[in-house]
Design a protein around this motif. Sequence first.
Motif, PDB file in Angstrom:
ATOM      1  N   VAL A 234      71.077  -5.469 -63.638  1.00  0.00           N
ATOM      2  CA  VAL A 234      71.778  -4.292 -63.128  1.00  0.00           C
ATOM      3  C   VAL A 234      73.287  -4.440 -63.334  1.00  0.00           C
ATOM      4  CG1 VAL A 234      72.296  -2.906 -61.083  1.00  0.00           C
ATOM      5  CG2 VAL A 234      69.983  -3.808 -61.413  1.00  0.00           C
ATOM      6  N   ILE A 235      73.820  -5.578 -62.909  1.00  0.00           N
ATOM      7  CA  ILE A 235      75.269  -5.809 -63.016  1.00  0.00           C
ATOM      8  C   ILE A 235      75.715  -5.762 -64.479  1.00  0.00           C
ATOM      9  CG2 ILE A 235      77.114  -7.503 -62.713  1.00  0.00           C
ATOM     10  CD1 ILE A 235      76.325  -6.214 -60.110  1.00  0.00           C
ATOM     11  N   ASP A 236      74.983  -6.441 -65.356  1.00  0.00           N
ATOM     12  CA  ASP A 236      75.368  -6.491 -66.772  1.00  0.00           C
ATOM     13  C   ASP A 236      75.293  -5.108 -67.421  1.00  0.00           C
ATOM     14  OD1 ASP A 236      75.806  -9.175 -66.531  1.00  0.00           O
ATOM     15  OD2 ASP A 236      73.900  -9.789 -67.429  1.00  0.00           O
ATOM     16  N   TRP A 237      74.298  -4.313 -67.012  1.00  0.00           N
ATOM     17  CA  TRP A 237      74.175  -2.955 -67.569  1.00  0.00           C
ATOM     18  C   TRP A 237      75.367  -2.105 -67.161  1.00  0.00           C
ATOM     19  CZ3 TRP A 237      73.416   1.762 -64.898  1.00  0.00           C
ATOM     20  CH2 TRP A 237      73.179   2.872 -65.733  1.00  0.00           C
ATOM     21  N   VAL A 238      75.716  -2.117 -65.878  1.00  0.00           N
ATOM     22  CA  VAL A 238      76.864  -1.339 -65.410  1.00  0.00           C
ATOM     23  C   VAL A 238      78.133  -1.805 -66.108  1.00  0.00           C
ATOM     24  CG1 VAL A 238      78.261  -0.703 -63.399  1.00  0.00           C
ATOM     25  CG2 VAL A 238      75.797  -0.983 -63.148  1.00  0.00           C
ATOM     26  N   ASP A 239      78.273  -3.113 -66.226  1.00  0.00           N
ATOM     27  CA  ASP A 239      79.471  -3.695 -66.833  1.00  0.00           C
ATOM     28  C   ASP A 239      79.603  -3.323 -68.305  1.00  0.00           C
ATOM     29  OD1 ASP A 239      81.744  -5.463 -66.257  1.00  0.00           O
ATOM     30  OD2 ASP A 239      80.845  -6.779 -67.755  1.00  0.00           O
ATOM     31  N   SER A 240      78.464  -3.109 -68.969  1.00  0.00           N
ATOM     32  CA  SER A 240      78.506  -2.783 -70.400  1.00  0.00           C
ATOM     33  C   SER A 240      78.714  -1.288 -70.651  1.00  0.00           C
ATOM     34  CB  SER A 240      77.204  -3.237 -71.084  1.00  0.00           C
ATOM     35  OG  SER A 240      76.092  -2.506 -70.587  1.00  0.00           O
ATOM     36  N   VAL A 241      78.226  -0.438 -69.741  1.00  0.00           N
ATOM     37  CA  VAL A 241      78.333   1.015 -69.930  1.00  0.00           C
ATOM     38  C   VAL A 241      79.730   1.520 -69.582  1.00  0.00           C
ATOM     39  CG1 VAL A 241      77.495   3.266 -69.143  1.00  0.00           C
ATOM     40  CG2 VAL A 241      75.873   1.428 -69.609  1.00  0.00           C
ATOM     41  N   PHE A 242      80.321   0.967 -68.516  1.00  0.00           N
ATOM     42  CA  PHE A 242      81.644   1.412 -68.073  1.00  0.00           C
ATOM     43  C   PHE A 242      82.684   0.356 -68.430  1.00  0.00           C
ATOM     44  CE2 PHE A 242      78.538   3.417 -65.262  1.00  0.00           C
ATOM     45  CZ  PHE A 242      78.908   4.759 -65.381  1.00  0.00           C
ATOM     46  N   LEU A 243      83.653   0.738 -69.229  1.00  0.00           N
ATOM     47  CA  LEU A 243      84.662  -0.212 -69.696  1.00  0.00           C
ATOM     48  C   LEU A 243      85.707  -0.520 -68.630  1.00  0.00           C
ATOM     49  CD1 LEU A 243      85.256   1.109 -73.341  1.00  0.00           C
ATOM     50  CD2 LEU A 243      83.641  -0.633 -72.538  1.00  0.00           C
ATOM     51  N   ASN A 244      85.884   0.385 -67.680  1.00  0.00           N
ATOM     52  CA  ASN A 244      86.867   0.186 -66.611  1.00  0.00           C
ATOM     53  C   ASN A 244      86.163   0.184 -65.257  1.00  0.00           C
ATOM     54  OD1 ASN A 244      89.083   0.327 -68.488  1.00  0.00           O
ATOM     55  ND2 ASN A 244      88.802   2.557 -68.514  1.00  0.00           N
ATOM     56  N   THR A 245      86.813  -0.410 -64.279  1.00  0.00           N
ATOM     57  CA  THR A 245      86.251  -0.423 -62.927  1.00  0.00           C
ATOM     58  C   THR A 245      87.136   0.380 -61.984  1.00  0.00           C
ATOM     59  OG1 THR A 245      87.396  -2.490 -62.380  1.00  0.00           O
ATOM     60  CG2 THR A 245      85.148  -2.664 -63.237  1.00  0.00           C
ATOM     61  N   TYR A 246      86.497   0.946 -60.939  1.00  0.00           N
ATOM     62  CA  TYR A 246      87.181   1.762 -59.946  1.00  0.00           C
ATOM     63  C   TYR A 246      86.677   1.351 -58.566  1.00  0.00           C
ATOM     64  CZ  TYR A 246      87.926   4.625 -64.123  1.00  0.00           C
ATOM     65  OH  TYR A 246      88.253   5.064 -65.378  1.00  0.00           O
ATOM     66  N   SER A 247      87.510   1.509 -57.563  1.00  0.00           N
ATOM     67  CA  SER A 247      87.125   1.082 -56.212  1.00  0.00           C
ATOM     68  C   SER A 247      85.859   1.785 -55.732  1.00  0.00           C
ATOM     69  CB  SER A 247      88.270   1.339 -55.230  1.00  0.00           C
ATOM     70  OG  SER A 247      88.613   2.717 -55.190  1.00  0.00           O
ATOM     71  N   GLU A 248      85.661   3.052 -56.137  1.00  0.00           N
ATOM     72  CA  GLU A 248      84.472   3.801 -55.712  1.00  0.00           C
ATOM     73  C   GLU A 248      83.177   3.170 -56.207  1.00  0.00           C
ATOM     74  OE1 GLU A 248      87.887   6.590 -55.477  1.00  0.00           O
ATOM     75  OE2 GLU A 248      87.172   5.168 -56.983  1.00  0.00           O
ATOM     76  N   MET A 249      83.267   2.371 -57.258  1.00  0.00           N
ATOM     77  CA  MET A 249      82.059   1.739 -57.793  1.00  0.00           C
ATOM     78  C   MET A 249      81.399   0.810 -56.783  1.00  0.00           C
ATOM     79  SD  MET A 249      83.007   0.759 -61.719  1.00  0.00           S
ATOM     80  CE  MET A 249      82.554   1.870 -63.068  1.00  0.00           C
ATOM     81  N   GLN A 250      82.169   0.292 -55.825  1.00  0.00           N
ATOM     82  CA  GLN A 250      81.633  -0.662 -54.859  1.00  0.00           C
ATOM     83  C   GLN A 250      80.665  -0.034 -53.863  1.00  0.00           C
ATOM     84  OE1 GLN A 250      85.401  -2.141 -53.270  1.00  0.00           O
ATOM     85  NE2 GLN A 250      85.029  -4.083 -54.321  1.00  0.00           N
ATOM     86  N   ILE A 257      70.550   3.846 -59.600  1.00  0.00           N
ATOM     87  CA  ILE A 257      71.145   4.377 -60.831  1.00  0.00           C
ATOM     88  C   ILE A 257      70.577   3.660 -62.055  1.00  0.00           C
ATOM     89  CG2 ILE A 257      73.302   4.659 -62.110  1.00  0.00           C
ATOM     90  CD1 ILE A 257      73.182   6.476 -59.724  1.00  0.00           C
ATOM     91  N   TYR A 258      70.459   2.354 -61.952  1.00  0.00           N
ATOM     92  CA  TYR A 258      69.923   1.548 -63.056  1.00  0.00           C
ATOM     93  C   TYR A 258      68.508   1.998 -63.407  1.00  0.00           C
ATOM     94  CZ  TYR A 258      67.986  -2.587 -65.412  1.00  0.00           C
ATOM     95  OH  TYR A 258      67.344  -3.442 -66.297  1.00  0.00           O
ATOM     96  N   GLU A 259      67.667   2.149 -62.398  1.00  0.00           N
ATOM     97  CA  GLU A 259      66.277   2.547 -62.636  1.00  0.00           C
ATOM     98  C   GLU A 259      66.195   3.911 -63.329  1.00  0.00           C
ATOM     99  OE1 GLU A 259      63.237   1.147 -62.207  1.00  0.00           O
ATOM    100  OE2 GLU A 259      64.321  -0.715 -61.825  1.00  0.00           O
ATOM    101  N   GLU A 260      67.098   4.799 -62.984  1.00  0.00           N
ATOM    102  CA  GLU A 260      67.041   6.163 -63.510  1.00  0.00           C
ATOM    103  C   GLU A 260      67.633   6.292 -64.917  1.00  0.00           C
ATOM    104  OE1 GLU A 260      68.088  10.735 -62.055  1.00  0.00           O
ATOM    105  OE2 GLU A 260      68.231   9.035 -60.664  1.00  0.00           O
ATOM    106  N   TYR A 261      68.637   5.471 -65.242  1.00  0.00           N
ATOM    107  CA  TYR A 261      69.390   5.730 -66.463  1.00  0.00           C
ATOM    108  C   TYR A 261      69.440   4.585 -67.484  1.00  0.00           C
ATOM    109  CZ  TYR A 261      71.234   9.668 -63.749  1.00  0.00           C
ATOM    110  OH  TYR A 261      71.356  10.817 -62.997  1.00  0.00           O
ATOM    111  N   HIS A 262      68.974   3.386 -67.149  1.00  0.00           N
ATOM    112  CA  HIS A 262      69.261   2.257 -68.037  1.00  0.00           C
ATOM    113  C   HIS A 262      68.516   2.300 -69.377  1.00  0.00           C
ATOM    114  CE1 HIS A 262      65.463   0.448 -66.550  1.00  0.00           C
ATOM    115  NE2 HIS A 262      65.539  -0.355 -67.593  1.00  0.00           N
TER     116      HIS A 262
END
Length: 386
Positions: A234-250, A257-262
Motif C-alpha cells: 500500500v505504502i509503495d503504491w501511494v509513494d509511486s503514484v503521487f510524486l509529492n506529499t501533502y499533510s492531508e495524505m496522513q 483506496i489501494y483496494e479500489e484503484y491499485h
Amino acid sequence: MITELHTEWTVEDICEGFVYNESEGKGLFGMGGKLTIQPEYQRNYIYADGKKDVAVIDSVLKGYPIGLIYFVRTEDGQYEVLDGQQRITSLGRFITSRFAIKINGMDQYFRGLAKELQEKILKTKLLIYVCEGEEKEIKDWFKTINIVGVPLNEQEKLNAIYSGSFVTLAKEEFSNSQNSNIAKWSSYIKAVANRQEFLACALNWVSKGNIDGYMSLHRRDTNINELKTYFNSVIDWVDSVFLNTYSEMQTIEWGRIYEEYHKKPYNPKEVSEKVEELYADEFVRNKKSIFEYVLGGCEDSKLLEIRIFDERDKKTVYAKQTQKAEAQGVSNCPLCALGNDNNKNRIWKITEMDADHVTAWSKGGTTDISNCQMLCKTHNRAKGNK
C-alpha cells in the motif's frame, strides 16, 4: 484471581538489574532478572517526555505515593508487571541515569545526586499486589486498567488479549520508534509508533477492518510476512503514484483506496500536475479528497465539496429568473419551462430551488454569479455534472 499485597519491596529491589532497550522503548527486566517489566501484552513505554517521567521521580523525592502496582506471578515463580510498568521504567531509567530532573534550577542525574537523595529514592517502599489466575482472567482485567491517567487505546488492549509470537514480531516492526521506515510511513499515516498506531493501521489494512478477528487467527504465527507485505504494498503504491506529499495524505484511508484503484495504470507526472492544479483551486473545499478524485478519473466532483454560491447571489439570480419567467408565462426553473408536464408554468419558491453551475465546475465553470442558475430541487439533483 488471587491477590497478595507486598509492602516490603523497595525501588532498589524492583530496579535491581534493570535493563532498558532504547530502540524498542522497553524497560525489560528488574528484581535481578526475576521481573519482566514489559511482557508482550503491555504497551510500549510512553513516559519519556521530560514531564511524566520527571513527575514520577519528583513524587518519590517528595514522599508522595505513586499508586498501586500489580505483578502477575507466573507458573515458573517469576513475575510480570501487570500495571505500573510506566512508573517502574521511569524509576529504572532515572537510576541508570537515562534522564535528568531539575533541582534548584539545575539538571541532575541520579549519579550526581547527593547520597541522601539517592538513598531516599532507592529505599522508598512500593505498594505492590501480586496476582495469580488464569490468562484470560488476568487479561480481561488488564483491559480495564488506566495507567496514571493514560487510558489504554484499542490496539494496546488487543495486544494484551492476543499476546504471543505474532504480537511480539509485529511490535518489533511497527512499534519500534527507531525503525528507519517511519519517516516514509509518516508521509501517509498520522501515527505514533509507541502508541501502536502504525501497527493498528497495518492490521486495519490487511484485515479490511477486522483487526480483532485477524489477530485471533494469527496469534500463534511465527512470522508477519503477510502483514508486512500488504502494508508495504500500500505504502509503495501511494509513494509511486503521487510524486509529492501533502499533510492531508496522513488522514486518508489508503487501505481502501489501494483496494479500489491499485490495478489501474497511472502516469505519476500527470497525476501530480492535476493534484497541484486542484490544490491551487480556490473553489475546492475538501483538499483531502483531491487524491481519490484524481485516481477516479476526475469524475466525482462531489468528493471535492466545491464552494457553493452565497445566499446573496442566490436571491439575486432567483429574482431575475422569476421576473423573466412570469413575464413569459413559464416556470422560473429553466428545465421545467422546457417540459410538457404540470410544472411547465410553475413558479417555484426560493426554498424549493437550488443554486446550480450553468457550466459544471468540473468542466471549467466558476462559482460566481455569472455562472449561476436556480433549478428546482428535482432537476438540480438529476443534472449532476452534465
